[in-house]
Design a protein around this motif. Structure first.
Motif, short mmCIF file in Angstrom:
data_model
loop_
_atom_site.label_atom_id
_atom_site.label_comp_id
_atom_site.label_asym_id
_atom_site.label_seq_id
_atom_site.Cartn_x
_atom_site.Cartn_y
_atom_site.Cartn_z
N VAL A 1 0.80 -1.42 -0.22
CA VAL A 1 -0.04 0.21 0.24
C VAL A 1 0.63 0.96 -0.47
O VAL A 1 0.98 1.88 -0.59
CB VAL A 1 -1.03 0.10 1.08
CG1 VAL A 1 -1.82 1.15 1.28
CG2 VAL A 1 -2.34 -1.20 0.80
N LEU A 2 1.93 1.34 0.79
CA LEU A 2 2.95 2.56 0.81
C LEU A 2 3.81 2.67 -0.68
O LEU A 2 3.65 3.88 -1.29
CB LEU A 2 4.38 2.34 2.05
CG LEU A 2 2.85 2.86 3.21
CD1 LEU A 2 3.81 2.41 4.64
CD2 LEU A 2 2.84 4.01 3.78
N LEU A 3 4.00 1.46 -1.05
CA LEU A 3 4.90 1.85 -2.94
C LEU A 3 4.00 2.34 -3.19
O LEU A 3 4.15 2.84 -4.87
CB LEU A 3 5.74 -0.14 -2.70
CG LEU A 3 6.51 -0.49 -1.90
CD1 LEU A 3 6.72 -1.71 -2.39
CD2 LEU A 3 7.46 0.74 -1.77
N ALA A 4 2.38 1.19 -3.54
CA ALA A 4 1.10 2.22 -4.69
C ALA A 4 0.78 3.15 -4.33
O ALA A 4 0.98 4.58 -5.43
CB ALA A 4 0.27 1.55 -4.01
N GLN B 1 -0.55 -1.98 -9.80
CA GLN B 1 -2.35 -2.33 -9.75
C GLN B 1 -2.81 -1.51 -8.75
O GLN B 1 -3.70 -1.41 -9.00
CB GLN B 1 -2.83 -3.86 -9.59
CG GLN B 1 -2.11 -4.38 -11.27
CD GLN B 1 -2.72 -5.98 -10.66
OE1 GLN B 1 -2.04 -6.46 -9.49
NE2 GLN B 1 -2.78 -6.77 -11.80
N VAL B 2 -2.43 -1.53 -7.49
CA VAL B 2 -2.83 -0.42 -6.62
C VAL B 2 -2.41 0.61 -6.38
O VAL B 2 -3.46 2.05 -6.11
CB VAL B 2 -2.43 -1.37 -4.91
CG1 VAL B 2 -3.20 -0.89 -3.46
CG2 VAL B 2 -2.64 -2.58 -4.73
N SER B 3 -1.36 1.61 -6.77
CA SER B 3 -1.45 2.39 -7.40
C SER B 3 -2.38 2.86 -8.14
O SER B 3 -3.03 4.30 -8.04
CB SER B 3 0.05 2.46 -7.65
OG SER B 3 -0.08 2.33 -9.42
N ALA B 4 -3.05 2.01 -9.38
CA ALA B 4 -4.19 2.84 -9.86
C ALA B 4 -5.45 2.89 -9.36
O ALA B 4 -6.29 4.26 -9.94
CB ALA B 4 -4.58 1.74 -10.84
N GLY B 5 -5.96 2.06 -8.21
CA GLY B 5 -6.87 2.35 -7.21
C GLY B 5 -6.90 3.46 -6.87
O GLY B 5 -7.75 4.81 -5.96
#
Length: 520
Positions: free
Chosen positions: A29-32, A358-362
């Motif tokens: 989550v932090l990396l995203a 993919q999480v960063s897209a969120g």
């Protein structure tokens, strides 16, 4: 002669997580979020550059930025799931600035007296051009034509192309950093210090936080420092250019952004279509294809994956064309490309995980809908991003040059092709850039505005110029005698999906979709 201790290696060995391995969820989550913060630089800068010229207000600028972020989240997620499946962030592209400037200065639009009406009509014209131009990318991708063309690539031909992706961005590095040296230089030194000299320091358990989260740490400290300088009145009597670069309250994004706004297709009204506008925009589509191809190669190396086979590359280009179509439908004000800075972040953090992207897209989608929150982060001064670009673009350039390890660099033929493509890949675009401005159309200045925009766009792209020179010379100068020198024995197995067993691990579609779309 002493034995060489560092022979050529197909995959980088000192990364922590590869494309299909995932960090723990808190780290993910932090990396995203870190990826999201980094891509905000382009997402805020492009609307800030184009919207005022279109006649838009600060409110229009905030709304365009929200739309750009929202669509970038969709494109990134789709590309990571169904495209190349590489951990690449797809966002707004600077390659589209020249054809968009041509549309903005169209005489039929300039005659509109109301700024708001001119903004709306200009946006619709840009949307129409993007929708038509996207067909080029969609056709070249899904017809596998781009994959067939990629068979002319070799490590020797692509090393300058990927290298120029980073080196060609030098104007977005120290020249922008120098506009506010008291903010940019500490940021640059802090990033280098944390990632290179303190990377083994682990104050919290076994997580190397300085190497893993350098952007979150450095941006937080320097941004607070910039806020203090702004609040203390340090820039009160400075020239407007300095205030624009240094102050944290100049963008007016926070005050003008809505609390909640859900972007939707055709929100600016129905697109308008013009043959000239569409042809001009096609040049940017071609340039973004070249730049994205180089970025995919760099991302594959930094994610410890094999170079994407022709079939996978075409699949990614096809989906990128769908992304440009979405840009046209939603009205982002520009087209799409793979963001080079986020590719560099894979190497800086040594995390090549697909899930992180993919999480960063969120995050992109979430903060684009909650406008005020996204605008807070988008108010980070440009020199902070410029400092990051110095590191990340340089890293991508080095990744490109690393492909030369598979070639014979004791060959004068190879030295000539590499040197000439690198030098002219920087020199020719710089020559075109110095003659270009938004109203005089640049070095190519005929009566056909679309033709001017087309050629200026192509020759202002370092990676595109490098590809033209390197790939042409590599396939015409002593080709048969130089197969081994060009690196083809290593490269040829990655041309087809079945050529290397690892391709299936890295590039197979999810949900067992390969049954319906069998690779070639």
């Amino acid at each position: 002669m002493a034995e060489i201790s560092h022979p050529p290696m197909e995959q980088l060995q000192d990364l922590e997580y590869c494309i299909d391995s995932n960090p723990p969820w808190p780290e993910t989550v932090l990396l995203a979020f870190q990826n999201y913060i980094l891509m905000l630089g382009s997402s805020a800068f492009i609307p800030a550059l184009l919207v005022p010229a279109m006649g838009g207000t600060d409110g229009d600028k905030a709304r365009v930025m929200q739309t750009l972020l929202f669509v970038a989240g969709i494109k990134t997620l789709v590309q990571a799931l169904f495209g190349t499946r590489l951990p690449a962030v797809v966002g707004g592209s600077f390659a589209y600035v020249v054809p968009i400037a041509y549309i903005i200065n169209d005489s039929s639009l300039q005659r509109i007296s109301s700024d708001h009406e001119r903004f709306i009509h200009t946006m619709r014209a840009i949307q129409g051009a993007l929708i038509v131009a996207s067909s080029i990318q969609i056709i070249l991708g899904y017809s596998q034509v781009w994959g067939l063309f990629s068979r002319f690539f070799s490590p020797l031909g692509m090393a300058p192309v990927v290298g120029l992706l980073g080196l060609g961005m030098f104007q977005r590095g120290f020249p922008q950093l120098g506009n506010c040296i008291e903010i940019g230089l500490p940021m640059l030194l802090l990033v280098i210090g944390l990632t290179q000299y303190l990377k083994h320091v682990r104050p919290f358990k076994d997580v190397p936080i300085f190497e893993r989260f350098p952007i979150l740490i450095c941006v937080s400290f320097v941004w607070i420092y910039a806020i203090i300088l702004t609040a203390s009145g340090a820039y009160r009597h400075k020239p407007p250019h300095t205030q624009h670069s240094c102050r944290t309250d100049q963008a007016n994004l926070i005050s003008t952004a809505p609390w909640f706004k859900f972007p939707y297709p055709l929100q600016w009204g129905p697109p308008t279509f013009s043959v000239g506008h569409s042809f001009a925009m096609m040049s940017a589509v071609l340039v973004s294809m070249v730049e994205s191809t180089g970025a995919y190669l760099a991302a594959s190396r930094l994610a410890i994956a094999t170079p994407p086979p022709a079939y996978v590359l075409s699949r990614g280009i096809g989906w990128q064309g769908i992304g440009v179509l979405l840009d046209g439908l939603f009205g982002t004000g520009t087209g799409s490309t793979v963001l080079v800075e986020n590719v560099g972040l894979l190497g800086l953090t040594r995390i090549g995980s697909r899930r992180v992207v993919q999480v960063s897209a969120g995050f992109m989608i979430f903060f684009s809908v909650l406008g005020k929150f996204g605008a807070v982060f988008a108010s980070i001064p440009v020199p902070i991003y410029a400092a990051l670009h110095c590191v990340l673009f340089g890293l991508v350039a080095a990744v490109g040059l690393s492909f030369l390890q598979f070639t014979n660099m004791n060959s004068m033929r190879n030295l000539m092709i590499t040197g000439l493509s690198l030098f002219l890949g920087i020199s020719i675009p710089q020559f075109f850039v110095q003659y270009w401005d938004a109203r005089h159309y640049g070095l190519v200045h005929t009566n056909a505005g679309w033709f001017n925009a087309f050629l200026n766009t192509v020759f202002m792209s370092p990676a595109t110029v490098g590809l033209i020179i390197a790939v042409f010379m590599d396939n015409t100068v002593e080709v048969e005698r130089s197969k081994k020198d060009r690196g083809m024995p290593w490269w040829v197995k990655f041309r087809t999906f079945r050529g290397d067993n690892r391709n299936e691990e890295f590039y197979t579609l999810p949900f067992n979709l390969n049954r319906f779309f069998p690779p070639t």
